[in-house]
Structure formats: structure tokens, C-alpha cells
Design an enzyme around this catalytic site. Structure first.
Site, PDB file in Angstrom:
ATOM      1  N   HIS A  89       0.832  -1.206   0.000  1.00 21.76           N
ATOM      2  CA  HIS A  89       0.000   0.000   0.000  1.00 21.76           C
ATOM      3  C   HIS A  89       0.868   1.259   0.000  1.00 21.76           C
ATOM      4  CE1 HIS A  89      -2.349  -3.311   1.659  1.00 21.76           C
ATOM      5  NE2 HIS A  89      -3.442  -2.664   1.290  1.00 21.76           N
ATOM      6  N   HIS A 128      -4.210   3.322  -3.338  1.00 17.80           N
ATOM      7  CA  HIS A 128      -4.378   2.798  -1.978  1.00 17.80           C
ATOM      8  C   HIS A 128      -3.575   1.508  -1.778  1.00 17.80           C
ATOM      9  CE1 HIS A 128      -6.306   1.060   1.604  1.00 17.80           C
ATOM     10  NE2 HIS A 128      -6.251  -0.059   0.906  1.00 17.80           N
ATOM     11  N   GLU A 150     -17.678  -4.717  24.559  1.00 16.64           N
ATOM     12  CA  GLU A 150     -16.861  -5.930  24.656  1.00 16.64           C
ATOM     13  C   GLU A 150     -15.672  -5.901  23.694  1.00 16.64           C
ATOM     14  OE1 GLU A 150     -20.141  -5.962  24.035  1.00 16.64           O
ATOM     15  OE2 GLU A 150     -21.020  -6.710  25.896  1.00 16.64           O
ATOM     16  N   HIS A 162     -28.591 -15.588  24.528  1.00 19.25           N
ATOM     17  CA  HIS A 162     -27.489 -15.446  25.481  1.00 19.25           C
ATOM     18  C   HIS A 162     -26.728 -16.752  25.715  1.00 19.25           C
ATOM     19  CE1 HIS A 162     -29.408 -11.669  26.125  1.00 19.25           C
ATOM     20  NE2 HIS A 162     -28.764 -11.374  27.241  1.00 19.25           N
TER      21      HIS A 162
HETATM   22  C1  LIG Z   1     -11.322  -5.154   9.775  1.00 23.02           C
HETATM   23  C2  LIG Z   1     -10.789  -4.938   8.394  1.00 23.02           C
HETATM   24  N1  LIG Z   1     -11.633  -4.936   7.359  1.00 23.02           N
HETATM   25  C3  LIG Z   1     -11.170  -4.774   6.108  1.00 23.02           C
HETATM   26  C4  LIG Z   1      -9.836  -4.609   5.875  1.00 23.02           C
HETATM   27  C5  LIG Z   1      -9.312  -4.481   4.450  1.00 23.02           C
HETATM   28  N2  LIG Z   1      -8.871  -3.087   4.205  1.00 23.02           N
HETATM   29  C6  LIG Z   1      -7.580  -2.747   4.254  1.00 23.02           C
HETATM   30  S1  LIG Z   1      -7.329  -1.122   4.006  1.00 23.02           S
HETATM   31  C7  LIG Z   1      -8.976  -0.846   3.779  1.00 23.02           C
HETATM   32  C8  LIG Z   1      -9.491   0.539   3.485  1.00 23.02           C
HETATM   33  C9  LIG Z   1      -8.983   1.493   4.475  1.00 23.02           C
HETATM   34  O1  LIG Z   1      -9.257   2.789   4.108  1.00 23.02           O
HETATM   35  P1  LIG Z   1      -8.459   3.964   4.806  1.00 23.02           P
HETATM   36  O2  LIG Z   1      -8.383   3.732   6.243  1.00 23.02           O
HETATM   37  O3  LIG Z   1      -9.079   5.232   4.359  1.00 23.02           O
HETATM   38  O4  LIG Z   1      -7.003   3.803   4.252  1.00 23.02           O
HETATM   39  P2  LIG Z   1      -6.308   4.606   3.063  1.00 23.02           P
HETATM   40  O5  LIG Z   1      -7.150   4.385   1.844  1.00 23.02           O
HETATM   41  O6  LIG Z   1      -6.263   6.020   3.471  1.00 23.02           O
HETATM   42  O7  LIG Z   1      -4.961   3.978   2.947  1.00 23.02           O
HETATM   43  C10 LIG Z   1      -9.694  -2.027   3.916  1.00 23.02           C
HETATM   44  C11 LIG Z   1     -11.161  -2.128   3.777  1.00 23.02           C
HETATM   45  C12 LIG Z   1      -8.982  -4.624   6.994  1.00 23.02           C
HETATM   46  N3  LIG Z   1      -7.670  -4.477   6.884  1.00 23.02           N
HETATM   47  N4  LIG Z   1      -9.490  -4.752   8.233  1.00 23.02           N
END
Ligand SMILES: Cc1ncc(C[n+]2csc(CCOP(=O)(O)OP(=O)(O)O)c2C)c(N)n1
Length: 680
Positions: A29, A262, A417, A480
Site C-alpha cells: 500500500h 491505496h 466488549e 445469550h
Molecule cells: C477489519 C478490516 N476490514 C477490512 C480490511 C481491508 N482493508 C484494508 S485497508 C482498507 C481501506 C482502508 O481505508 P483507509 O483507512 O481510508 O485507508 P487509506 O485508503 O487512506 O490507505 C480495507 C477495507 C482490513 N484491513 N481490516
């Protein structure tokens, strides 16, 4: 070189090192590192840490909650003197490298493992709680043992995740003023513009949580605004701070400001123009100007090393000035538990009062809390049900609330939680051998599965006090009553899942959960009373499984956990009396600990030649590892009094005996190989 020239050079170096890692790996990334390089430079250059001693306890903590931008972190670790070479950076994301695809806490300089979005910011809240606790416990006039900041980067993704709301809301309530989060407000996530799904007013949201919010409108170019935002955040005395940093994802790339940067490597032409734009040789990779190494070495690193030395001396002097607290401080730093602590664990004999195992757990906490100041408990709004609070515990609260103070060891997590799990990870990661435990109903530990999984992966020895562990909770009904829960948790590597059958087993569960420094535990506890068993002991239970009732020539082995063990003991008597069937009873409170035993021991408990029936009022999934036939509940539970539910599902003396008889009949005359007898 002028100071602005070196700032620019360092920022470009961070950017290009990050881009080169992703390009070399052809994976990763690049976007967020390009946008976050300026704030990283200004933040890290003023941070207090000693890369020659990455675990120095009063270092500032840095959490990359948007863990996908890890190339940025590796660039920083390299430039700031941590043991990551340029070769390591060029092995980014390769098998066995020191630079895996997301931050992992084994890497020196990485405080917590991140990547699942939202976890890191919640860990940061835990780290900030731990810091306040240590400060309130040990700081004295002229002896500031703890005053570090906790910094976290997070993106839109983290803020979209519910766990960040839970944790940041609590952080605001707790007024964790040394917590500083930097939000990469770049309006892009994987699906494109945040316009498609994330249009809330983050400033208003965080302000309503009790945070300061500082907006840096141009996080790409306005270096003085970045620096003053950091300074302003550090001066807060009663609120955590969010710096909303508006940046352009992929700054400098031909595709800047789009989702295209990204999570895909930049194209060679793009990298070429980027390097040229930033004044670097476009034909070279992994370039670090000596001036950049020199700058960080002579400023940040020198300052950090000295601060670490001074702190060591301060801790030594503290021993003389405050001998009693000094001893405790030393013990916590050395991560040794007090020698005699195990003697405070209660033991029981048959005939002692029947008690719910949640009550037995309360007695453990009541007995050990005084000898273990490293124990920091809490509950997600179920204190009276989980029985997690010892008498006269002080709540961890801002003193201004009048509800407790920061030296308090009982955290009111509220109904959160997931955050509780992630915050416990942060507390455990702080150091000083802190042992966080948190209570909720077993079924709702599943709400925190994301955090629990990371406890196990990172080896944070956190403890879940998980009460109301079955249909035995009764009237609250199937919403539960856990069914699949233990099957899921038992499948998680490096996780102890205890379901103690009486007081001695409950003490054993705590003994192991507190002694380990690498494995988290879920301790599943009953709401209803259970008897103290003949033949149980802490020592036996520590093995994870043992033969509780032994007959000379067993026709069957009943293996069980928790509240069903005493039922099996009664069924074994019934089988003998009514059918002349000899039954052994095995109590198996923790699969993980049992699996650690020698093959010889395990086969002595589950030998060849005897059929084995498992009995547990939960899903049967997983039990075939230890048994030939399984009696469990592979459907959802029901609402009603516990006794009636046990009867309804057939978990009675007669019901278990009937199943056992069927197993004996089925296996008569057949060769029976122990399920533990396997080729590998
Ligand atoms: C819990 C979770 N869901 C999905 C992902 C997959 N994922 C990695 S980065 C991302 C998007 C993140 O967007 P942002 O925080 O705006 O990052 P940027 O585009 O600025 O690098 C996703 C959905 C993950 N790493 N963790």
C-alpha cells in the site's frame, strides 16, 4: 543544510523508501505512506524513544492503526536506528523476512500487531490507560517514572469500524490526555471516495466523545501547522486529542487522490517521475542520503538515549527514596510475579459448599488481588453478574469525576466488549507485566472475536472472565446461551479455553492464565452452582485434563468439562448400579494445556480399547479429537429455568447413561483405537 531543507529531504526519503518497498514486493500500500510522510517525520523526530533499547518502558508509543501502510513504519524504523536494514526493507512481504505484510509486534519498535482496522486505535487506548495507571501508582515529586505519550495513526477505515467508536468514547470519558490520534483524512478507502459510505462529521463525533480536535487543513504542505498541532495536542491536560490531518493519498503520484494508489504498487513511470520530482535519482532504489541518517542520529536518537539513561538512574534513585514502592516497581519491571502468589489461590475438598464457578472466580480475585498489583480488571457493564470486582476495589476513573482515580485497578468498560478486548491487548502490551482481565457473558466474548484473535496471535496474556457459559444460564434464552462459542475459541491457536468443573479447577485456570506471558485465556464459568469434586486438585487440572473417576476395567470413558463433569460422575455411578457398566470420568478443563502433555500421559487418560463419549452442553464440533461419540447441543438453546433445560436437552443422569449404554453396545466386539493414537 537549513532545517527546512533537511525536513524536506527526510520526508522525501521516507516517501520513496516506502514506495520502493511496495514496488519491489509488487504488493502493498503506497498511498497512505506518501500522504503521511510529513507528519511521520515531524512526529517521530520529537518522539522520546531509544532504538538501541526498543523496550525502554517510558518510551513514547506509536501505533499504526491503519496497519496496511506498514511500509511507512518500516521506513521510519530503519531511519531511526531500529535493527531493520535496507535489505530487510527490500524483502518486504517475503516469507521469513523481518518485514511482513502488516505490523507484527515481534519486530523491534512495533508495539502492537495491527492490520485489522480499528484494533490499533483501541490498543492505543489500552496503552494510554496503562500509562496513567503506572504514573498514578509510582510517580512522586521529582520522580516521574511514567509520562510517555501514546500516538496512533488511523484512517477512514479505522473510524468506520465500530471498535474505534467504543474505544474512543471510553478514552474521552477517561480523559486520557496523553493519547494523541492522527487521523489521515484523505477521503479515500478501497471502494473509492468516502462519499459512498462515510460522510459523518468526525470532528463533531470526537468532540462529543470528549476529545480535542485540531484540524490541519493541508497535511501535505503546511509543516508549521503539523508541528504546532502536535505541540498543542501534547499540552492537553484533560482530554485526548485527535489531529484531523487532511492529506492527499498517494501525494506526488500521477494517481494521487484516487483509490488506485491505496493498495497497488505504483507503475515504473510513476515512480520515476516521483523520484525526479523529489530530487532523487530515478534510476536508483532504496536511497538514503547520509544527511538524513545523520540528522536523526544527532537529534532524536541522541536525545532518546540520554532520556533512557536518565530514566534508569531515576528508577535506581527511586529505590532509595521510596523503598517499598521501589521494590514493587523493580519487580514489575523484571516481569516476575511474587514468589508466594500461588499460595493465595483457594483450594477445596469434597463436601465444601457448592458454588457457581463465577463465584469461585470471584473468590480467586478476592484472594489474589492484594499480592498482584499487576492485575487490572473490569467488566463490560456486567460487574454484578460476572463477579469481577473485589470488595472495595478502586475504579480507574479521572479523579475529577469523584468516581475513582487513575491508580484504580477496576475499569468500567461500559457495554463495549470489542473495545474491552482490544484495550486489554494494549494494557498487556504496555509492559510492567500488567495482567488485564475483563468480564462479560461467554456468548458476548464473540463480539470481541477480532481482538481475541489478535491477543492470541500477538501473545498478549489477557484473561476473559466469561460467565453464564451455557444453557445453564436459563431464562435469558438462546440469544445469550453459547453453543458454537467454545468450538470457535478452541480452534484459535495459542488460546487457553478453560471450563473449570469446580473450585480447584477454577484456581488452576487462574494459576495458568496469570503465570503465562504469551498465551491469552478464556475462562468459561457457570451461573449455576456446581459441587466440589472428589479427586480434583489444582495440580491435576493444570495438566488440562485428567482422570477424575478411575475404574480398574473401564467399559467406557465419559469425558466432560465444567458443569457437566459432576453430572458424568453421577451417571457413572448410575451405570454401575443399573447396568454393571464401569465408567471412567475424565475432566478436560482446557484442551490447550492437555495438548501440551506427553503422548504417554495423554494415552494414559484416553487409552486404546475403551470407547469414549464426550458430554458437554455446547456444540460437539471439535470433540472428535478426544472421543468416539459426542453428546452435545448442535442447535440453539431455549428460554426456561436451567434445570428444565438440562432435562429438555437430555442432560440428566438417565440421559447421559442412556447415551453411554448405546456407545458401549455399539463398540462391543470391535477394535477400539484411542482417538489420540494417530500417525502424526
Ligand atoms: C477489519 C478490516 N476490514 C477490512 C480490511 C481491508 N482493508 C484494508 S485497508 C482498507 C481501506 C482502508 O481505508 P483507509 O483507512 O481510508 O485507508 P487509506 O485508503 O487512506 O490507505 C480495507 C477495507 C482490513 N484491513 N481490516
Amino acid at each position: 543544510m537549513s532545517s527546512s531543507e533537511i525536513d524536506n529531504l527526510a520526508i522525501s526519503t521516507i516517501r520513496l523508501l516506502s514506495v520502493d518497498q511496495v514496488a519491489k514486493a509488487n504488493s502493498g500500500h503506497p498511498g497512505a505512506p506518501l500522504g503521511l510522510a510529513p507528519v511521520s517525520h515531524f512526529l517521530w523526530k520529537q518522539m522520546n524513544f531509544n532504538s538501541k533499547n526498543p523496550k525502554w518502558l517510558n518510551r513514547d508509543r506509536f501505533i499504526l492503526s491503519n496497519g496496511h501502510s506498514v511500509a511507512l513504519l518500516y521506513s521510519l524504523l530503519h531511519l531511526f536506528g531500529y535493527p531493520l536494514t535496507l535489505d530487510d526493507l527490500s524483502n518486504f512481504r517475503q516469507l521469513g523476512s523481518k518485514t511482513p505484510g502488516h505490523p507484527e509486534s515481534e519486530t523491534p519498535g512495533i508495539d502492537v500487531t495491527t492490520g485489522p482496522l480499528g484494533q490499533g486505535i483501541a490498543n492505543a487506548v489500552g496503552l494510554a490507560i496503562a500509562q496513567q495507571y503506572v504514573a498514578a501508582t509510582f510517580n512522586e515529586e521529582n520522580f516521574t517514572i511514567s509520562d510517555n505519550y501514546t500516538y496512533a495513526f488511523l484512517g477512514d477505515g479505522c473510524l468506520m469500524e465500530g471498535v474505534s467508536s467504543e474505544a474512543m468514547s471510553l478514552a474521552g470519558h477517561l480523559k486520557l490526555s496523553k493519547l494523541i490520534a492522527i487521523y489521515d483524512d484523505n477521503h479515500i478507502s478501497i471502494d473509492g471516495s468516502t462519499d459512498v459510505a462515510f460522510t459523518e462529521d468526525v470532528t463533531k463525533r470526537l468532540e462529543s466523545y470528549g476529545w480535542n480536535v485540531i484540524w490541519v487543513k493541508d497535511g501535505n504542505n503546511d509543516f508549521s501547522a503539523i508541528q504546532s498541532a502536535i505541540e498543542e495536542a501534547k499540552s492537553s491536560i484533560d482530554k485526548p486529542t485527535l489531529i484531523k490531518l487532511t492529506t492527499k493519498i498517494g501525494f506526488g503520484s500521477l494517481n494521487e487522490g484516487t483509490a488506485g494508489v491505496h493498495g497497488s504498487p505504483l507503475k515504473p513511470d510513476d515512480i520515476k517521475q516521483l523520484k525526479t520530482k523529489f530530487g532523487f535519482d530515478p534510476t536508483k532504489t532504496f536511497q538514503v542520503p547520509q544527511e538524513v541518517y545523520g540528522f536523526y542520529k544527532n537529534t532524536t536518537l541522541k536525545k532518546g538515549e540520554l532520556a533512557n539513561e536518565n530514566w534508569d538512574k531515576l528508577v535506581d534513585d527511586y529505590q532509595e527514596a521510596y523503598p517499598e514502592k521501589g521494590q514493587l516497581l523493580k519487580r514489575l519491571i523484571s516481569e516476575q510475579l511474587p514468589e508466594n502468589w500461588k499460595s493465595f489461590l483457594p483450594t477445596y475438598k469434597p463436601g465444601d459448599k457448592s458454588l457457581a464457578s463465577r463465584k469461585l472466580s470471584e473468590i480467586v480475585l478476592q484472594n489474589i488481588h492484594q499480592v498482584l498489583p499487576e492485575l487490572i480488571g473490569g467488566s463490560a457493564d456486567l460487574t454484578g453478574s460476572n463477579l469481577t470486582r473485589w470488595t472495595n476495589a478502586v475504579d480507574f476513573q479521572p479523579p475529577s469525576t469523584g468516581l475513582g482515580d487513575y491508580s484504580g485497578r477496576y475499569i468500567r468498560y461500559g457495554v463495549r466488549e470489542h473495545a474491552m478486548g482490544a484495550i486489554m491487548n494494549g494494557i498487556a502490551a504496555y509492559g510492567y507485566n500488567l495482567k488485564p482481565y475483563g468480564g462479560t457473558f461467554l456468548n458476548f466474548v464473540s463480539y470481541a472475536a477480532g481482538a481475541l484473535r489478535l491477543s492470541a496471535l500477538s501473545g498478549h496474556p489477557v484473561i476473559w472472565v466469561a460467565t453464564h457459559d451455557s444453557i445453564g444460564l436459563g431464562e435469558d434464552g438462546p440469544t445469550h446461551q453459547p453453543i458454537e462459542t467454545l468450538a470457535h475459541f478452541r480452534a484459535i491457536p495459542n488460546l487457553m479455553v478453560w471450563r473449570p468443573a469446580d473450585g480447584n479447577e477454577t484456581s488452576a485456570a487462574y494459576l495458568k492464565a496469570i503465570s503465562t506471558n504469551k498465551t491469552p485465556s478464556v475462562i468459561a464459568l457457570t451461573r449455576q452452582n456446581i459441587p466440589q469434586l472428589e479427586g480434583s486438585s489444582i495440580e491435576k487440572a493444570l495438566k488440562g485434563g485428567y482422570t477424575l473417576v478411575k475404574t480398574e476395567y473401564p467399559d467406557i470413558i465419559l469425558v466432560s468439562t465444567g458443569s457437566e463433569v459432576s453430572l458424568c460422575v453421577e451417571a457413572a455411578k448410575h451405570l454401575k448400579e443399573e447396568k454393571n457398566i464401569n465408567a471412567n470420568v475424565v475432566s478436560l478443563p482446557d484442551f490447550y494445556s492437555f495438548d501440551e502433555q506427553s503422548d504417554e500421559y495423554k494415552l494414559s487418560v484416553f487409552p486404546n480399547g475403551v470407547p469414549i463419549l464426550s458430554v458437554e452442553v455446547l456444540s460437539t464440533v471439535g470433540w472428535s479429537k478426544y472421543s468416539h461419540a459426542q453428546f452435545g447441543i448442535d442447535r440453539f438453546g431455549a428460554s426456561g429455568p436451567a434445570d428444565e433445560l438440562y432435562e429438555y436437552f437430555g442432560f440428566t443422569i438417565e440421559g447421559v447413561s442412556e447415551k453411554a449404554t448405546k456407545v458401549v453396545d455399539y463398540y462391543k466386539g470391535k477394535e477400539i483405537i484411542s482417538p489420540l493414537n494417530k500417525p502424526f
